[in-house]
Write a protein that holds these residues in place. Structure first.
Motif, short mmCIF file in Angstrom:
data_model
loop_
_atom_site.label_atom_id
_atom_site.label_comp_id
_atom_site.label_asym_id
_atom_site.label_seq_id
_atom_site.Cartn_x
_atom_site.Cartn_y
_atom_site.Cartn_z
N THR A 364 49.64 80.47 28.73
CA THR A 364 50.89 79.96 29.55
C THR A 364 50.44 79.24 30.80
OG1 THR A 364 52.28 81.43 28.70
CG2 THR A 364 53.12 80.11 30.38
N VAL A 365 49.76 79.98 31.76
CA VAL A 365 49.38 79.36 33.00
C VAL A 365 48.45 78.42 32.92
CG1 VAL A 365 48.85 79.76 35.44
CG2 VAL A 365 50.53 81.44 34.21
N SER A 366 47.43 78.66 32.23
CA SER A 366 46.22 77.92 31.75
C SER A 366 46.70 76.51 31.11
CB SER A 366 45.21 78.63 30.86
OG SER A 366 44.55 79.74 31.55
N LEU A 367 47.73 76.65 30.40
CA LEU A 367 48.10 75.38 29.71
C LEU A 367 48.88 74.46 31.08
CD1 LEU A 367 49.88 76.58 26.41
CD2 LEU A 367 47.67 74.84 26.68
N LEU A 368 49.66 75.32 31.69
CA LEU A 368 50.14 74.51 32.83
C LEU A 368 49.09 73.69 33.90
CD1 LEU A 368 52.68 73.67 34.66
CD2 LEU A 368 52.50 76.22 35.67
N ILE A 369 48.23 74.67 34.10
CA ILE A 369 47.04 74.28 35.02
C ILE A 369 46.27 72.78 34.43
CG2 ILE A 369 45.07 74.65 36.26
CD1 ILE A 369 46.06 77.40 36.62
N SER A 370 46.26 72.98 33.06
CA SER A 370 45.51 71.85 32.34
C SER A 370 46.43 70.72 32.34
CB SER A 370 45.24 72.52 30.85
OG SER A 370 46.33 72.14 30.08
N GLU A 371 47.51 70.68 32.35
CA GLU A 371 48.38 69.37 32.43
C GLU A 371 48.32 68.88 34.00
OE1 GLU A 371 52.32 70.46 31.07
OE2 GLU A 371 51.71 70.53 29.07
N LEU A 372 48.11 69.89 35.09
CA LEU A 372 48.22 69.42 36.25
C LEU A 372 46.77 68.84 36.64
CD1 LEU A 372 49.97 72.27 38.10
CD2 LEU A 372 50.92 70.01 37.40
N SER A 373 45.73 69.31 35.74
CA SER A 373 44.34 68.87 36.28
C SER A 373 44.03 67.54 35.79
CB SER A 373 43.51 69.86 35.39
OG SER A 373 43.71 71.21 36.01
N PHE A 374 44.59 67.22 34.57
CA PHE A 374 44.18 65.79 33.92
C PHE A 374 45.32 64.94 34.02
CE2 PHE A 374 41.26 68.99 32.05
CZ PHE A 374 40.13 68.63 32.84
N ALA A 375 45.19 63.68 34.03
CA ALA A 375 46.18 62.67 33.89
C ALA A 375 46.69 62.60 32.65
CB ALA A 375 45.92 61.45 34.77
N ALA A 376 48.01 62.11 32.51
CA ALA A 376 48.51 61.95 30.97
C ALA A 376 47.99 60.92 30.56
CB ALA A 376 50.02 61.52 31.29
N GLY A 377 47.53 61.32 29.16
CA GLY A 377 46.84 60.56 28.10
C GLY A 377 45.06 60.48 28.55
N SER A 378 44.79 61.58 29.31
CA SER A 378 43.23 61.95 29.47
C SER A 378 42.71 62.48 28.16
CB SER A 378 43.19 62.45 30.91
OG SER A 378 41.59 62.82 30.73
N PRO A 379 41.62 62.10 27.77
CA PRO A 379 40.90 62.84 26.64
C PRO A 379 40.85 64.19 26.94
CG PRO A 379 39.43 61.36 27.31
CD PRO A 379 40.81 60.90 28.10
N PHE A 380 40.37 64.47 28.16
CA PHE A 380 40.00 65.87 28.72
C PHE A 380 41.29 66.91 28.49
CE2 PHE A 380 37.25 63.32 31.48
CZ PHE A 380 36.06 63.37 30.77
N GLY A 381 42.43 66.27 28.63
CA GLY A 381 43.75 67.17 28.45
C GLY A 381 43.80 67.75 27.28
N ASP A 382 43.55 67.09 26.10
CA ASP A 382 43.47 67.57 24.76
C ASP A 382 42.44 68.62 24.51
OD1 ASP A 382 45.95 65.95 24.12
OD2 ASP A 382 44.90 64.64 22.87
N THR A 383 41.32 68.24 25.17
CA THR A 383 40.25 69.10 24.84
C THR A 383 40.29 70.36 25.65
OG1 THR A 383 38.57 67.39 25.03
CG2 THR A 383 37.56 69.41 25.60
N ALA A 384 40.82 70.35 26.80
CA ALA A 384 41.32 71.56 27.47
C ALA A 384 42.26 72.39 26.68
CB ALA A 384 41.90 71.15 28.80
N LYS A 385 43.05 71.71 25.92
CA LYS A 385 44.38 72.63 25.36
C LYS A 385 43.71 73.42 24.04
CE LYS A 385 48.34 69.63 26.86
NZ LYS A 385 49.51 69.10 26.21
N VAL A 386 42.82 72.64 23.46
CA VAL A 386 42.12 73.23 22.25
C VAL A 386 41.33 74.43 22.64
CG1 VAL A 386 40.22 72.80 20.64
CG2 VAL A 386 42.16 71.10 20.97
N ALA A 387 40.46 74.29 23.88
CA ALA A 387 39.40 75.22 24.38
C ALA A 387 40.35 76.50 24.89
CB ALA A 387 38.95 74.75 25.48
N ILE A 388 41.79 76.25 25.37
CA ILE A 388 42.45 77.34 25.87
C ILE A 388 42.96 78.03 24.77
CG2 ILE A 388 44.74 77.80 27.11
CD1 ILE A 388 44.31 75.45 28.77
N LEU A 389 43.44 77.31 23.72
CA LEU A 389 43.86 78.17 22.67
C LEU A 389 42.77 79.05 21.73
CD1 LEU A 389 46.22 75.30 21.08
CD2 LEU A 389 46.88 77.28 22.36
#
Length: 428
Positions: A364-389
């Motif tokens: 939960t908190v990691s997903l929230l921080i990932s959204e705050l870390s990378f701008a909308a549409g950034s490929p790193f955002g999806d990569t971070a979510k896959v890694a978190i899960l």
């Protein structure tokens, strides 16, 4: 009141307050998000998530996407409950006595610092935007971690659960501080100053609750809820993440001290708010946030391996698994070398290792921080979510397996002490 005497609504509320049920609903929402985001309905999913709702009120922008309403709005309820829990721990709980709290607090600090260092080292060569995700693997999802422990650790010493709760609460406090210091931008001092007014009125009304409202929860809701919503909106507009408002509002609620009689236990405002809001948080707020945050197009096995093989993916997964385990265990070992602090004698080091692996459930908190870390549409955002899960799932499985084995051992010892044959002897 017996379970049979409860109405269906009351039984449902009781079930939703259980840690295991909250974890199950959260898991279902996450799986549903992944399935929909990787199916033919993905266009519908992303269209709904990105649909804007709300209004502009001068400099106060309340026109947010559905996804942002979930992370900035619904998740504030979850953080409000965290605020209540932190206040209780600091007032009447384990964090009240520094001698008792020093070991799990040190463990939490180690469990935050080492994952961040690992992520930074892995991504140092890449630099740039990737370094913005340094805080992603630092978080422990208290709801998921405690839910797994509730399922696999029924025979573990009670001190094991207390240690995990204290560690997770301190971890949440550090995560909240990180969000406030590093992920708040475009600060509007005027709106922030205005937010102090409803926050102060909320604190006053909460403290004078019994005298002002004669212990009436209905009257309290009519006053506290509008003040809370106004505080949240002004924090949102000020540039400080709105979930911080939830924590501060939770801190403003007084905690009942001293011995409690059965009659008095029903009159504490903190207990009433937690009792009312926990089912809402467990069944609606956190699952809806997870549904709109965890949905990422993986792109099959190739997409999964590409995400997990990237510096961001490696930093998050290794941080959650190895960083949390070594950070928590190492900090605990180090602090107990000093005179005074000691690990609870009922907790074995193998129990602690299992807990430290389980604490790698970021979610939960990691997903929230990932959204705050990378701008909308950034490929790193999806990569971070896959890694978190992925990292969170591995932590749940590995930590759950270790603690399940320890649970089996404690159960055997317990039955043998009661003069009963062990499960092994029965099967033989």
């Amino acid at each position: 009141m017996s379970h049979r005497a409860l109405t269906p609504i009351q039984r449902l509320g009781t079930a939703l307050r259980s840690e295991s049920m909250g974890g199950i609903i959260l898991l279902v929402a996450t799986v549903a998000a992944l399935v929909v985001a990787n199916s033919e309905a993905s266009s519908w999913y992303f269209a709904v998530r990105d649909q804007h709702l709300g209004i502009h009120l001068g400099s106060l922008n309340l026109d947010l996407s559905v996804g942002h309403w979930a992370s900035d709005g619904l998740l504030a309820v979850f953080f409000f409950l965290i605020g209540l829990e932190l206040k209780k721990e600091f007032t009447v709980g384990d964090l009240r006595d520094p001698r008792t709290a020093v070991v799990p607090v040190a463990a939490a600090v180690g469990g935050v610092a080492l994952p961040a260092i690992i992520f930074a080292l892995v991504n140092a060569a890449s630099g740039g935007e990737t370094m913005g995700g340094w805080a992603i693997p630092t978080a422990t999802d208290i709801a998921f971690a405690v839910a797994v422990l509730a399922v696999v650790g029924r025979s573990l010493p009670a001190a094991v659960r207390t240690f995990l709760l204290t560690l997770a609460v301190v971890d949440d406090l550090i995560a909240i501080t990180i969000i406030a210091l590093f992920y708040s931008e475009g600060l509007n001092l005027g709106l922030l100053a205005l937010a102090v007014v409803p926050l102060a009125l909320y604190a006053l009304a909460a403290r004078r609750w019994e005298k002002l409202f004669h212990s009436s929860s209905v009257a309290a809701w009519l006053i506290l809820l509008p003040l809370g919503v106004l505080t949240w909106a002004l924090f949102l507009g000020s540039g400080i993440h709105a979930t911080i408002a939830g924590v501060l509002l939770g801190f403003c609620v007084p905690v009942q001290k001293g011995p409690r009689t059965p009659a008095a236990s029903d009159h504490g405002l903190s207990e009433i708010l937690e009792h009312r809001l926990r089912p809402l948080s467990a069944s609606v707020c956190v699952p809806v946030f997870a549904f709109f945050s965890a949905g990422v197009t993986v792109g099959g096995f190739d997409g999964l391996t590409k995400a997990l093989g990237s510096p961001v993916g490696i930093g998050i997964v290794v941080g959650l698994l190895l960083g949390k385990c070594l950070g928590i265990t190492g900090a605990t070992w180090l602090v107990t070398r000093f005179r005074g602090p000691s690990l609870d004698p009922t907790i074995a080091w193998w129990d602690l290792i299992g807990l430290s692996v389980l604490a790698g459930i970021g979610f939960t908190v990691s997903l929230l921080i990932s959204e705050l870390s990378f701008a909308a549409g950034s490929p790193f955002g999806d990569t971070a979510k896959v890694a978190i899960l992925t990292g969170s799932a591995l932590a749940a499985v590995l930590g759950g397996t270790l603690l399940s084995a320890r649970n089996y051992r404690y159960r055997r010892v317990h039955t043998s002490h009661h003069g009963q044959s062990s499960p092994v002897e029965k099967s033989a």
